[in-house]
Structure formats: C-alpha cells, structure tokens
Design a protein around this motif. Structure first.
Motif, PDB file in Angstrom:
ATOM      1  N   GLU A 160     -29.600  23.976 -15.779  1.00 31.68           N
ATOM      2  CA  GLU A 160     -30.933  24.436 -16.147  1.00 31.68           C
ATOM      3  C   GLU A 160     -31.911  23.279 -15.970  1.00 31.68           C
ATOM      4  O   GLU A 160     -31.567  22.125 -16.220  1.00 31.68           O
ATOM      5  CB  GLU A 160     -30.906  24.852 -17.624  1.00 31.68           C
ATOM      6  CG  GLU A 160     -32.009  25.793 -18.041  1.00 31.68           C
ATOM      7  CD  GLU A 160     -32.070  25.885 -19.569  1.00 31.68           C
ATOM      8  OE1 GLU A 160     -33.177  26.019 -20.097  1.00 31.68           O
ATOM      9  OE2 GLU A 160     -31.008  25.785 -20.211  1.00 31.68           O
ATOM     10  N   THR A 161     -33.136  23.596 -15.534  1.00 30.76           N
ATOM     11  CA  THR A 161     -34.164  22.587 -15.352  1.00 30.76           C
ATOM     12  C   THR A 161     -35.321  22.880 -16.294  1.00 30.76           C
ATOM     13  O   THR A 161     -35.698  24.031 -16.447  1.00 30.76           O
ATOM     14  CB  THR A 161     -34.691  22.613 -13.897  1.00 30.76           C
ATOM     15  OG1 THR A 161     -33.612  22.329 -13.014  1.00 30.76           O
ATOM     16  CG2 THR A 161     -35.804  21.594 -13.690  1.00 30.76           C
ATOM     17  N   LYS A 162     -35.845  21.839 -16.934  1.00 33.75           N
ATOM     18  CA  LYS A 162     -37.004  22.023 -17.790  1.00 33.75           C
ATOM     19  C   LYS A 162     -38.056  21.026 -17.320  1.00 33.75           C
ATOM     20  O   LYS A 162     -37.782  19.823 -17.256  1.00 33.75           O
ATOM     21  CB  LYS A 162     -36.586  21.729 -19.236  1.00 33.75           C
ATOM     22  CG  LYS A 162     -37.549  22.238 -20.274  1.00 33.75           C
ATOM     23  CD  LYS A 162     -36.905  22.112 -21.652  1.00 33.75           C
ATOM     24  CE  LYS A 162     -37.948  21.895 -22.723  1.00 33.75           C
ATOM     25  NZ  LYS A 162     -37.295  21.561 -24.016  1.00 33.75           N
ATOM     26  N   VAL A 163     -39.226  21.516 -16.958  1.00 30.24           N
ATOM     27  CA  VAL A 163     -40.287  20.618 -16.502  1.00 30.24           C
ATOM     28  C   VAL A 163     -41.072  20.125 -17.717  1.00 30.24           C
ATOM     29  O   VAL A 163     -41.602  20.923 -18.483  1.00 30.24           O
ATOM     30  CB  VAL A 163     -41.234  21.331 -15.509  1.00 30.24           C
ATOM     31  CG1 VAL A 163     -42.377  20.411 -15.102  1.00 30.24           C
ATOM     32  CG2 VAL A 163     -40.461  21.796 -14.278  1.00 30.24           C
TER      33      VAL A 163
ATOM     34  N   ASP B 208     -24.758  23.503 -19.127  1.00 34.30           N
ATOM     35  CA  ASP B 208     -24.244  24.237 -20.278  1.00 34.30           C
ATOM     36  C   ASP B 208     -24.984  23.822 -21.555  1.00 34.30           C
ATOM     37  O   ASP B 208     -24.375  23.549 -22.586  1.00 34.30           O
ATOM     38  CB  ASP B 208     -22.722  24.013 -20.434  1.00 34.30           C
ATOM     39  CG  ASP B 208     -21.951  24.809 -19.385  1.00 34.30           C
ATOM     40  OD1 ASP B 208     -22.519  25.739 -18.781  1.00 34.30           O
ATOM     41  OD2 ASP B 208     -20.766  24.498 -19.165  1.00 34.30           O
ATOM     42  N   ARG B 209     -26.271  23.734 -21.457  1.00 32.96           N
ATOM     43  CA  ARG B 209     -27.194  23.413 -22.564  1.00 32.96           C
ATOM     44  C   ARG B 209     -27.123  21.972 -23.078  1.00 32.96           C
ATOM     45  O   ARG B 209     -27.815  21.591 -24.016  1.00 32.96           O
ATOM     46  CB  ARG B 209     -27.014  24.383 -23.747  1.00 32.96           C
ATOM     47  CG  ARG B 209     -27.193  25.833 -23.298  1.00 32.96           C
ATOM     48  CD  ARG B 209     -27.282  26.819 -24.407  1.00 32.96           C
ATOM     49  NE  ARG B 209     -27.545  28.129 -23.832  1.00 32.96           N
ATOM     50  CZ  ARG B 209     -28.750  28.607 -23.587  1.00 32.96           C
ATOM     51  NH1 ARG B 209     -29.810  27.909 -23.891  1.00 32.96           N
ATOM     52  NH2 ARG B 209     -28.906  29.804 -23.049  1.00 32.96           N
ATOM     53  N   THR B 210     -26.300  21.131 -22.454  1.00 34.93           N
ATOM     54  CA  THR B 210     -26.242  19.720 -22.851  1.00 34.93           C
ATOM     55  C   THR B 210     -27.084  18.913 -21.854  1.00 34.93           C
ATOM     56  O   THR B 210     -26.956  19.115 -20.650  1.00 34.93           O
ATOM     57  CB  THR B 210     -24.786  19.218 -22.813  1.00 34.93           C
ATOM     58  OG1 THR B 210     -24.000  20.067 -23.635  1.00 34.93           O
ATOM     59  CG2 THR B 210     -24.669  17.793 -23.288  1.00 34.93           C
TER      60      THR B 210
ATOM     61  N   GLU C 148     -33.752  10.348 -27.310  1.00 35.83           N
ATOM     62  CA  GLU C 148     -34.288  11.597 -27.815  1.00 35.83           C
ATOM     63  C   GLU C 148     -34.103  12.701 -26.769  1.00 35.83           C
ATOM     64  O   GLU C 148     -33.609  13.780 -27.071  1.00 35.83           O
ATOM     65  CB  GLU C 148     -35.762  11.417 -28.148  1.00 35.83           C
ATOM     66  CG  GLU C 148     -36.291  12.488 -29.076  1.00 35.83           C
ATOM     67  CD  GLU C 148     -37.783  12.341 -29.328  1.00 35.83           C
ATOM     68  OE1 GLU C 148     -38.236  11.191 -29.518  1.00 35.83           O
ATOM     69  OE2 GLU C 148     -38.480  13.369 -29.291  1.00 35.83           O
ATOM     70  N   TYR C 149     -34.470  12.397 -25.536  1.00 30.19           N
ATOM     71  CA  TYR C 149     -34.352  13.400 -24.480  1.00 30.19           C
ATOM     72  C   TYR C 149     -32.894  13.734 -24.165  1.00 30.19           C
ATOM     73  O   TYR C 149     -32.544  14.883 -23.921  1.00 30.19           O
ATOM     74  CB  TYR C 149     -35.048  12.937 -23.207  1.00 30.19           C
ATOM     75  CG  TYR C 149     -36.549  13.029 -23.285  1.00 30.19           C
ATOM     76  CD1 TYR C 149     -37.173  14.255 -23.540  1.00 30.19           C
ATOM     77  CD2 TYR C 149     -37.352  11.911 -23.108  1.00 30.19           C
ATOM     78  CE1 TYR C 149     -38.557  14.357 -23.615  1.00 30.19           C
ATOM     79  CE2 TYR C 149     -38.734  11.995 -23.186  1.00 30.19           C
ATOM     80  CZ  TYR C 149     -39.333  13.225 -23.445  1.00 30.19           C
ATOM     81  OH  TYR C 149     -40.693  13.317 -23.524  1.00 30.19           O
ATOM     82  N   LEU C 150     -32.050  12.713 -24.135  1.00 32.36           N
ATOM     83  CA  LEU C 150     -30.656  12.937 -23.732  1.00 32.36           C
ATOM     84  C   LEU C 150     -29.756  13.318 -24.907  1.00 32.36           C
ATOM     85  O   LEU C 150     -28.577  13.598 -24.730  1.00 32.36           O
ATOM     86  CB  LEU C 150     -30.113  11.682 -23.027  1.00 32.36           C
ATOM     87  CG  LEU C 150     -30.805  11.324 -21.706  1.00 32.36           C
ATOM     88  CD1 LEU C 150     -30.298   9.982 -21.186  1.00 32.36           C
ATOM     89  CD2 LEU C 150     -30.555  12.412 -20.650  1.00 32.36           C
ATOM     90  N   GLU C 151     -30.339  13.310 -26.128  1.00 33.74           N
ATOM     91  CA  GLU C 151     -29.585  13.672 -27.329  1.00 33.74           C
ATOM     92  C   GLU C 151     -28.341  12.813 -27.535  1.00 33.74           C
ATOM     93  O   GLU C 151     -27.228  13.309 -27.729  1.00 33.74           O
ATOM     94  CB  GLU C 151     -29.231  15.180 -27.318  1.00 33.74           C
ATOM     95  CG  GLU C 151     -30.486  16.064 -27.331  1.00 33.74           C
ATOM     96  CD  GLU C 151     -30.198  17.556 -27.084  1.00 33.74           C
ATOM     97  OE1 GLU C 151     -29.057  17.979 -27.304  1.00 33.74           O
ATOM     98  OE2 GLU C 151     -31.133  18.266 -26.672  1.00 33.74           O
TER      99      GLU C 151
END
Lengths: 263, 263
Positions: B100-103, B137-139, B195-198
């Motif tokens: 999945e890509t999130k801009v 897979d949402r990670t 924060e972004y990469l959790e």
C-alpha cells in the motif's frame, strides 16, 4: 528554524541542515564546525536541540568531536562498488588508501547443518574457517568470517589468506568463478563487533552475507562481513534497459523459512 | 555455553546460537521460543545474558516479544532484489503480500543548490517533491522522499504518484529509462523516522539514495528512502565472469567532497 512542521522534530531539521552544508561541500572533511553556542544562535534553537543533532551526526559518522578541540567534519565514507567486483587490496590501491588485513583465526572445523546446506557439503565435512579484519589507513573497516569447503582448496596456506581469496581460487586451484550472491542487512554492533570495529556499542553497521559459486554451480565460499557504518557506503548501478535487467524471479533466501506447515 | 572464548561475550554467543536455530528452520516464524528461564537452563547462562541476547535479536527484527504471552519468531524480512528492477507494487504482488502507498506530501518546490547539481537543473528551478510511505500487510516498510524536475513530468497528477513512477515516466511522458545509481548506508532511526516507520528510536535502518537517468544521461528523479531494518534485506547477484563485471572506475559520490584545497 525556530518553528517546526508537524512530525519533524527540531533536531531532525537541524541535523538535515548541517548535513546539507557538509554534503554540498560548504564544510569539507577536516573543517571545524561552528561551536554549540554559535549553532544555537545561528539556527535559533536550544542547546539540547544542537546536542541531539550533533549526537546523530556523530553516530552516523558525519562529524567527529574532540574533547576541548571542537567538532570537525569526518573523513568521507569509503564508497564500495556492488555492481562490479574488485578485491579489497586492489580497491584500496585505486583509492590511494593503505589497506591492511589481519588474520584473527584460521582453522578447520566440521560443517554445521546450516553451513553444510549452504556450501553443498555433508554435515561435519571439514571447512576452513577464517576470521579476518580489514583496516583502511589503520581504521577498522570490516570484520569477516569466511567458510571454505576443505575440498575446494586443499592445502590452503596461511600466507594465501592475507590477500584476495578469489585470486587464490583462480590461480592456485584453477576454479572458474561464476557469480557471488550478496544479502545486505543493517544491524547494530554488539560488544564483540564494537570491540573489533572500534565503535560504540549499538553503532550502525552493515552485515553482508555472501556465497560465491563456480561455473558448475558449486559454492566455493560463504562469508559474513560486518562493515563499520560510519566508514562504509555501498554504490551500485542498476541497468533499466537490457533484458537481463528485468526481474525474473525470487532468489532463494537460505536463512528464512515459512511458518510451520507452510513448507 | 558456560565458558566464553576470548573476545566473544556470552550473550553474543547465545544470540548466535538462537539465530542459528531460527535460520536453520528449527524455529519458524510464529513459533514460540523457550521462556527466559528455560533458555537459562538450556544454555547454562544467567538471566542477564539471556535478556541481552533477546534484546539484540528483537532490535534486529528476528523475534517479537508480547507482554504476558512470550517470545515469538518474527515474520521473515522482505528480501528485495538489487541487481534487477521491479516496481514496489509488482514485487509485493509476486510475493503474495498486500502493498500500500500513502502520499504524505506532493508539492512543487525550488531546487536547492545540492538538488540542482544532482538533477542537472538551475538553482530555484521547480521540482516536484513527493513524500510517500510504503506499507506491506499494513506494516510500514519504507519512507521515501522523491524529487523530480518539473520539466521531466509537467502536469504530473496526484493519482499517478500512487504507483510506479517508472511506469508514468515511460508511459505518459515517453522517457527512455537507462539506469539507476543507488547509494546504500546503514543509519539509526531518529524521532521522525521512528514515528513513520513505527519502530523504537535508534533502530537499525537502511538509507538508499538514488538517481535515475534516461538514455541521454538526463536525471529523471532523485530519491531518498529509509527502509525499516527489521523488515528489510537486500539481495543481489554479482557476475564474476563477463567483461562488464570487471571494476572499471570510481562512480562519483555527489555527497562527498575532498578536504579543503584538494579539489
């Protein structure tokens, strides 16, 4: 610089700003950076922010701090080619640097199940085990462990493992080298790696594991190398044109397994 | 296991031993590891040693610890090919994973001196700036910043940056892609990347910076990607036979400069 955008802490922005000054050549290797106080003034940030930014720049090898002398731009990282092959000694010569090898261990050990599978030998078959350190201008660059099936290089001598193993495989043993598969992962150094690489525990490092094959598909050696992150940078060129540049299939990963029941 | 050889701390040996059990497939993704107490007994080491070993295994992404439930073997790292090219979406499809890509940002900004040099444009020339997150897979898998000269892709639309930019360059703009140069370095995540990469601050990560060129040698884009170290592993095949496999010369490093006076 005094205000921050959503999500980006101030020290991150300051770090990026200083890095930009280094990477653009405004500050060059050996140059002294402004003092903490001057950086606070210049970027209108607190001492804590400056210290955090400098701490990260130091860990990643961009700057060096000398007690009482100040902060200096570190020497450039050693850029190592990944898309072509050149031996450590030859490469250092090309760069005009002095490379040195130190052999820490040279023994013959029985193959574990994992090594046997990777090197296409039977379990407990004899393998050479080499542990070597590579230094550049007296600074540790990498720590490497290499396993070679005994039958690949019977009578391998201590003098021969000071330099390029590929040269020995080709010259003394007449092997036709075909390809080398590399797996690259970022790791943090633990006490042992830190001691050998002369860095703080938890410093960034690259682990490169590889297997070299001859033209008949026989593995000649397997190695695991730990590169000092603050001294190493890898570069490669990917061809986006030729047919071979197209992705054709998954390379097997010898260290990974499906969940139970899925294999 | 109770005694240690010179130089290798006990926990390092224990960590290697557990890793061997995971990498040999004895313990598979999702399997539960023995408890801390059982590991102490089994390897005749102290609780501190066990905890240190598990801490390192966790930071590098080999295991996961769930409060009250125990320690489990983590999912395999996602092995990404470096010697060939495939788009993120296509690759995830091949692996049977959902990508999945999130801009996060899509803007036109003036080129800094450094970006202008890298992308062969004039300073302050307009550049698209894209910040994108890629999830598997949402990670979170990677955080990337991409710069594209405006003239390379006039009228680039928001919908088009959800997928492969290479497809857009080739399809909509008719560019002939020639090669991509990648520079790979290990880094530690700071607050922002974490924060972004959790992941925890100071986790191992890979920074990959690249420039893509067309057949006329014109840079089409420059990107900086931060890959989660505990989810990423890169693999490449080096040809040791063909003439092109021979090392021919140094690739320039746009981020490094000689000490003052040496250039």
């Amino acid at each position: 610089m005094a205000k921050t955008k959503a999500g980006a802490p101030l020290y991150h922005k300051l770090k990026d700003r200083i890095l930009e000054l280094i990477e653009s050549g405004r500050y060059r290797p050996g140059d002294r950076l402004p003092t903490e106080y001057e950086l606070c003034e210049q970027f209108e940030v607190s001492r804590t922010t400056v210290r955090q930014a400098l701490h990260h720049l130091k860990l990643e090898g961009h700057i060096e701090q000398t007690q009482g002398k100040g902060t200096f731009v570190a020497s450039s990282k050693i850029q190592q080619p990944l898309s072509s092959y050149i031996s450590f000694d030859d490469y250092m010569k090309r760069l005009g640097l002095s490379g040195e090898t130190k052999v820490l261990e040279f023994a013959v050990v029985p193959a574990t199940a994992q090594l046997a599978k990777m090197l296409h030998v039977a379990e407990t078959d004899p393998l050479y085990k080499l542990i070597r350190m590579r230094y550049v201008d007296r600074t540790p660059l990498k720590y490497s462990i290499t396993y070679i099936p005994w039958k690949v290089a019977p009578g391998l001598a201590f003098e021969e493992i000071q330099g390029s193993l590929y040269d020995v495989f080709r010259g003394k043993y007449g092997h036709q080298l075909s390809k080398c598969v590399d797996w690259i992962e970022p790791i943090l150094t633990d006490d042992q790696y830190s001691e050998y690489l002369e860095v703080a525990v938890g410093a960034p490092a690259l682990m490169v594991r590889s297997v070299t094959y001859d033209t008949a598909g026989m593995p000649l050696e397997h190695s695991q190398e730990i590169f000092r992150g603050d001294r190493s940078k890898f570069v490669l060129e990917r061809d986006l044109q030729s047919p071979s540049a197209k992705y054709t299939g998954l390379l097997p990963d010898p260290w990974q397994h499906e969940p139970d029941g899925a294999e």
